[in-house]
Design a protein around this motif. Structure first.
Motif, PDB file in Angstrom:
ATOM      1  N   GLY A  95     -16.863   3.381   0.578  1.00 39.90           N
ATOM      2  CA  GLY A  95     -17.453   4.431   1.385  1.00 39.90           C
ATOM      3  C   GLY A  95     -16.352   5.341   1.894  1.00 39.90           C
ATOM      4  O   GLY A  95     -15.173   5.018   1.819  1.00 39.90           O
ATOM      5  N   ALA A  96     -16.755   6.510   2.410  1.00 37.61           N
ATOM      6  CA  ALA A  96     -15.776   7.540   2.714  1.00 37.61           C
ATOM      7  C   ALA A  96     -14.899   7.193   3.919  1.00 37.61           C
ATOM      8  O   ALA A  96     -13.772   7.640   4.015  1.00 37.61           O
ATOM      9  N   ASN A  97     -15.403   6.375   4.841  1.00 41.08           N
ATOM     10  CA  ASN A  97     -14.662   6.147   6.076  1.00 41.08           C
ATOM     11  C   ASN A  97     -13.463   5.257   5.888  1.00 41.08           C
ATOM     12  O   ASN A  97     -12.562   5.231   6.703  1.00 41.08           O
ATOM     13  N   GLN A  98     -13.502   4.476   4.822  1.00 38.49           N
ATOM     14  CA  GLN A  98     -12.488   3.468   4.631  1.00 38.49           C
ATOM     15  C   GLN A  98     -11.569   3.854   3.500  1.00 38.49           C
ATOM     16  O   GLN A  98     -12.025   4.313   2.479  1.00 38.49           O
ATOM     17  N   PRO A  99     -10.280   3.641   3.655  1.00 39.58           N
ATOM     18  CA  PRO A  99      -9.427   3.824   2.496  1.00 39.58           C
ATOM     19  C   PRO A  99      -9.762   2.758   1.460  1.00 39.58           C
ATOM     20  O   PRO A  99     -10.025   1.611   1.824  1.00 39.58           O
ATOM     21  N   PHE A 136       1.720   4.388  -4.392  1.00 39.19           N
ATOM     22  CA  PHE A 136       1.632   5.739  -4.943  1.00 39.19           C
ATOM     23  C   PHE A 136       2.946   6.490  -4.851  1.00 39.19           C
ATOM     24  O   PHE A 136       3.053   7.611  -5.291  1.00 39.19           O
ATOM     25  N   TYR A 179      -9.485 -11.620   2.813  1.00 40.31           N
ATOM     26  CA  TYR A 179     -10.547 -10.623   2.870  1.00 40.31           C
ATOM     27  C   TYR A 179     -11.918 -11.292   2.944  1.00 40.31           C
ATOM     28  O   TYR A 179     -12.287 -12.075   2.088  1.00 40.31           O
ATOM     29  N   ARG A 180     -12.643 -10.982   3.984  1.00 34.62           N
ATOM     30  CA  ARG A 180     -13.974 -11.563   4.209  1.00 34.62           C
ATOM     31  C   ARG A 180     -13.969 -13.076   3.997  1.00 34.62           C
ATOM     32  O   ARG A 180     -14.752 -13.621   3.210  1.00 34.62           O
ATOM     33  N   ARG A 217       0.817  -1.195   0.000  1.00 37.44           N
ATOM     34  CA  ARG A 217       0.000   0.000   0.000  1.00 37.44           C
ATOM     35  C   ARG A 217       0.862   1.260   0.000  1.00 37.44           C
ATOM     36  O   ARG A 217       0.565   2.232  -0.671  1.00 37.44           O
ATOM     37  N   GLY A 218       1.934   1.225   0.762  1.00 41.25           N
ATOM     38  CA  GLY A 218       2.803   2.397   0.851  1.00 41.25           C
ATOM     39  C   GLY A 218       3.555   2.648  -0.438  1.00 41.25           C
ATOM     40  O   GLY A 218       3.739   3.782  -0.851  1.00 41.25           O
ATOM     41  N   ALA A 245     -14.991   0.920  -3.911  1.00 39.45           N
ATOM     42  CA  ALA A 245     -15.956   1.887  -3.397  1.00 39.45           C
ATOM     43  C   ALA A 245     -16.376   1.460  -1.998  1.00 39.45           C
ATOM     44  O   ALA A 245     -17.425   0.875  -1.794  1.00 39.45           O
ATOM     45  N   TYR A 253     -15.123  -4.194  -7.325  1.00 40.90           N
ATOM     46  CA  TYR A 253     -15.621  -2.829  -7.222  1.00 40.90           C
ATOM     47  C   TYR A 253     -16.032  -2.496  -5.791  1.00 40.90           C
ATOM     48  O   TYR A 253     -15.847  -1.371  -5.341  1.00 40.90           O
ATOM     49  N   THR A 254     -16.553  -3.491  -5.068  1.00 47.48           N
ATOM     50  CA  THR A 254     -16.917  -3.211  -3.671  1.00 47.48           C
ATOM     51  C   THR A 254     -15.667  -2.924  -2.840  1.00 47.48           C
ATOM     52  O   THR A 254     -15.743  -2.231  -1.832  1.00 47.48           O
ATOM     53  N   ASP A 256     -23.551 -10.518  -2.092  1.00 47.60           N
ATOM     54  CA  ASP A 256     -22.180 -10.543  -2.601  1.00 47.60           C
ATOM     55  C   ASP A 256     -21.593 -11.941  -2.688  1.00 47.60           C
ATOM     56  O   ASP A 256     -20.520 -12.136  -3.235  1.00 47.60           O
TER      57      ASP A 256
END
Lengths: 431, 298
Positions: free
Chosen positions: B255-259, B60, B81-82, B56-57, B253, B249-250, B239
């Motif tokens: 939501g705003a709270n999560q990177p 970018f 993941y999940r 992740r670091g 996207a 895509y989930t 899902d």
């Protein structure tokens, strides 16, 4: 002969499929009438299924099934389509700015009678986001995004600037930074984040939409918002603030490399900073947004969402019961914070946050500060066509930044586009 | 979308008649254009390849095409993941694309063969309607199809994605063109004179001749369904039934709270194209048969 047999076989097949289709529909309904209530819940919050499992264990009579969705504008479109097809889930997560479009499409139910008991859990500013300034209640707030100023503590010291208390001080600091180092900006104006601009307008006291009875009033270019637009327009024109698009690799690099000293953002900022600017760990801090007049303390909201009950749900009461639990019960809110990583809208939930995010280890009172700021956030009523207004914002302000033209004119064109669209859609407009 | 590029068949006779110098001069420009096209298509793939190895670091901050150090971690994170839902999405996608493309190929080949080789009332009308169907983008149909299937109680089931993928006008059109060209009428006539029924003719004569066309249609449809986003996005709510495109895509996207989980999405994208590449490499050889197949003296 053979072709006849084939076609007969085909029609049997098709009829079978139809029967199967019908019977599976019937199966879904039978248990709802006799056995425990089954609720479906569309949300994009992570780990919501685990939180629902806790509820299900304690409430065998109301079973909640979580369907994880993608967030964003498309989620709203998908819900509206499903509602139109009579296929909507019982519960749906709705960003605050999308809730009015759900209300306008009559896709969500008024649950005022069922949630009156928990009204006191939420601040007035947040509550107005789910009532739209009417007497009805269209959902319960889940998370919120009060805005604050993120700034680079170390670089503020290096350039010898103090944390700006007012926007005038902010402008002065922006010029100072530019004079000292041409490669650095104090902050940026984003043409890509209409929600950000809406938050700053809320802080200034802007009221973009209002509803009285059946009539809407659109005030996107009201005095307060104009003041905000002119302020940023001036800074952008003289080159004192950065106008590059955020959320790009270049922007990330600037944020990461100390080329942007502040970011006016919301409480969910740590998640973004820790992933997009990993090198800044321990160097950023938060402060309240600069104010328009010294001595004031106001903020606005950027982001956040509510949970609504769909109009088509057969179990409105049960759904409202689950909602109240999810967003106000101490145990549930604690789970929301830990599992779903949200900043809760409930006042009691905000007190549960005590340990500062790892990224902000240098600011141990991070959450205390955030909670103080959250209490100062002003309310705002969103309209039924926020997507149109937001689209117009991106177009108009992009152009204004490129041509260095007036931001107030850009704001007027956003207002005009929004009003025109509402008229076209058949909304009654006041005055 | 991966494009299926067929090797241009240059006629030997034409090549012989051309003077040497001219041929070389003409060959350079097309080669350059093709190389440019290949670069244009492959560069993003190279980027995905490089980016999927980054943490992740690094994503970018480091050079876009420099490899990173986190590929295995990314794959492990994605699998975790999940509770490994990514592999469920992979299996779903394989089901949608595999079964959907098979059914679609079967329908297209039968329809195309009938339209090419039988004369019946309304044939031209049907064909014209089909051509019209090609002009309607699938995206436009997704919402009406959703409303229809919701009424039938089939929304949010595997059928909701499979059924609309079965009928594909362009594949039928392709099958018709291919059948008309690859199956000589004389061959069918001969079969009929020898007393073969229509079903036997189809099985023994027509289908083998159409095999290369069938592979093409299958691959077209397989890739189209594999990459399809809007239809499953609208149709599916649960899902557990998502294909890769909607599932990834989930992650994006959130939501705003999560990177947004960019590094997982990119790694997921890389993993999701591997089966496509494998499929193309294994199916490629079936295309070659169209040179030798169906050769009758005329």
């Amino acid at each position: 002969m053979r072709t006849k047999r084939l076609s007969a076989a085909l029609s049997v097949l098709l009829a079978g499929a139809l029967v199967a289709g019908c019977s599976s529909g019937a199966e879904e309904q039978t248990p709802q009438e006799t056995g425990p209530v089954e609720l479906t819940f569309w949300t994009w919050a992570p780990n919501m299924d685990k939180i629902a499992a806790v509820w299900n264990e304690a409430h065998p009579d109301i079973k909640v099934t979580v369907s994880k969705q993608a967030g964003g504008d498309e989620a709203a479109a998908k819900f509206l389509t499903a509602a139109k097809a009579g296929n909507a889930p019982d519960l749906v997560q709705a960003e605050y700015q999308m809730l009015p479009s759900f209300v306008a499409a009559e896709a969500v139910a008024d649950i005022k009678a069922d949630v009156e008991g928990v009204r006191g859990e939420f601040s007035d500013g947040i509550w107005s986001l789910v009532t739209l300034g009417t007497d009805a209640v269209y959902g319960l707030p889940q998370d919120s995004g009060p805005m604050m100023l993120y700034y680079r503590q170390d670089l503020f010291a290096k350039y010898g600037i103090a944390v700006p208390k007012t926007w005038d001080e902010y402008a002065a600091a922006a010029r100072t930074v530019r004079a000292k180092d041409k490669s650095v900006y104090l902050g940026g104006f984003s043409t890509k984040d209409p929600g950000w601009f809406a938050g700053l307008s809320q802080q200034a006291g802007g009221q973009w939409w209002a509803i009285t009875g059946e009539a809407w009033k659109v005030g996107i270019n009201d005095e307060a918002t104009k003041k905000v637009a002119d302020f940023w327009g001036g800074l952008a024109k003289e080159g004192a603030v950065d106008t590059q698009a955020p959320w790009t690799p270049e922007w990330n690099a600037a944020l990461n490399g100390g080329k942007l000293l502040t970011w006016a953002s919301a409480v969910w900022g740590p998640g973004v900073l820790s992933s997009n600017a990993p090198d800044g760990k321990g160097k950023w801090a938060i402060a309240p947004l600069p104010q328009w007049s010294a001595g004031e303390s106001y903020s606005g909201f950027w982001g956040g969402s509510s949970i609504a009950v769909s109009a088509g749900s057969k179990h409105r009461k049960a759904a409202a019961q689950f909602l109240s639990w999810l967003n106000t019960d101490a145990k549930a809110v604690d789970l929301l914070i830990k599992e779903a990583a949200i900043y809760p809208a409930a006042k009691s939930g905000q007190k549960l946050l005590t340990t500062a995010p790892e990224y902000f280890a240098n600011q141990p009172d991070f959450w205390q500060q955030a909670t103080t700021i959250a209490g100062t956030a002003r309310g705002f009523t969103f309209g039924p066509n926020v997507n149109v207004a937001y689209g117009a914002y991106k177009d108009a302000f992009d152009k204004a930044v490129q041509q260095k033209s007036s931001f107030a004119d850009a704001l007027t064109s956003v207002q005009d586009a929004t009003v025109a669209d509402m008229k076209k859609s058949g909304f009654t407009l006041a005055g | 979308m991966t494009a299926i590029a067929e090797k241009p068949r240059t006629s030997v006779a034409a090549e012989k008649s051309r003077p040497r110098g001219v041929r070389r001069g003409l060959g350079l420009a097309p080669t350059a254009v093709l190389l440019l096209g290949a670069l244009y298509c492959l560069l993003p793939v190279c980027w995905v390849l490089a980016a999927s190895t980054k943490t992740r670091g690094e994503l970018f901050t480091s050079n876009a095409f420099a490899p990173g150090t986190g590929l295995l971690d990314n794959i492990a994170d994605l699998s975790a993941y999940r509770d490994g839902i990514f592999w469920q999405w992979m299996a779903n996608t394989a089901l949608y694309a595999g079964v959907g493309a098979l059914l679609s190929t079967a329908v297209s080949v039968l329809a195309g063969y009938a339209l090419a080789k039988f004369r019946f009332f309304g044939r031209d009308t049907i064909f014209t309607v089909l051509i019209g169907g090609i002009l309607v983008p699938a995206v436009v149909l997704a919402v009406p199809q959703y409303l229809l299937l919701a009424k039938a109680g089939l929304a949010n089931t595997y059928w909701a994605v499979l059924l609309p993928s079965i009928l594909h006008p362009y594949s039928i059109y392709l099958a018709r063109i291919y059948a008309a060209a690859a199956i000589p009428d004389a061959l069918l006539e001969a079969g009929r004179i020898d007393g073969a029924g229509e079903h036997r003719l189809l099985r023994v004569v027509a289908l083998p001749l159409m095999a290369p066309g069938m592979v093409t249609i299958f691959l077209f449809q397989f890739v189209a369904i594999w990459n399809n986003f809007l239809l499953p996005f609208i149709m599916l709510a649960d899902d557990e039934r998502f294909p890769l495109t909607v599932g990834l895509y989930t992650l994006l996207a959130t939501g705003a709270n999560q990177p947004a989980l960019y590094n997982l999405v990119i790694t997921g994208a890389l993993l999701s194209i591997i089966p496509l590449i494998a499929l193309f490499l294994t199916m490629q050889r079936y295309w070659r048969t169209d040179l030798s197949g169906g050769s009758v003296k005329s």
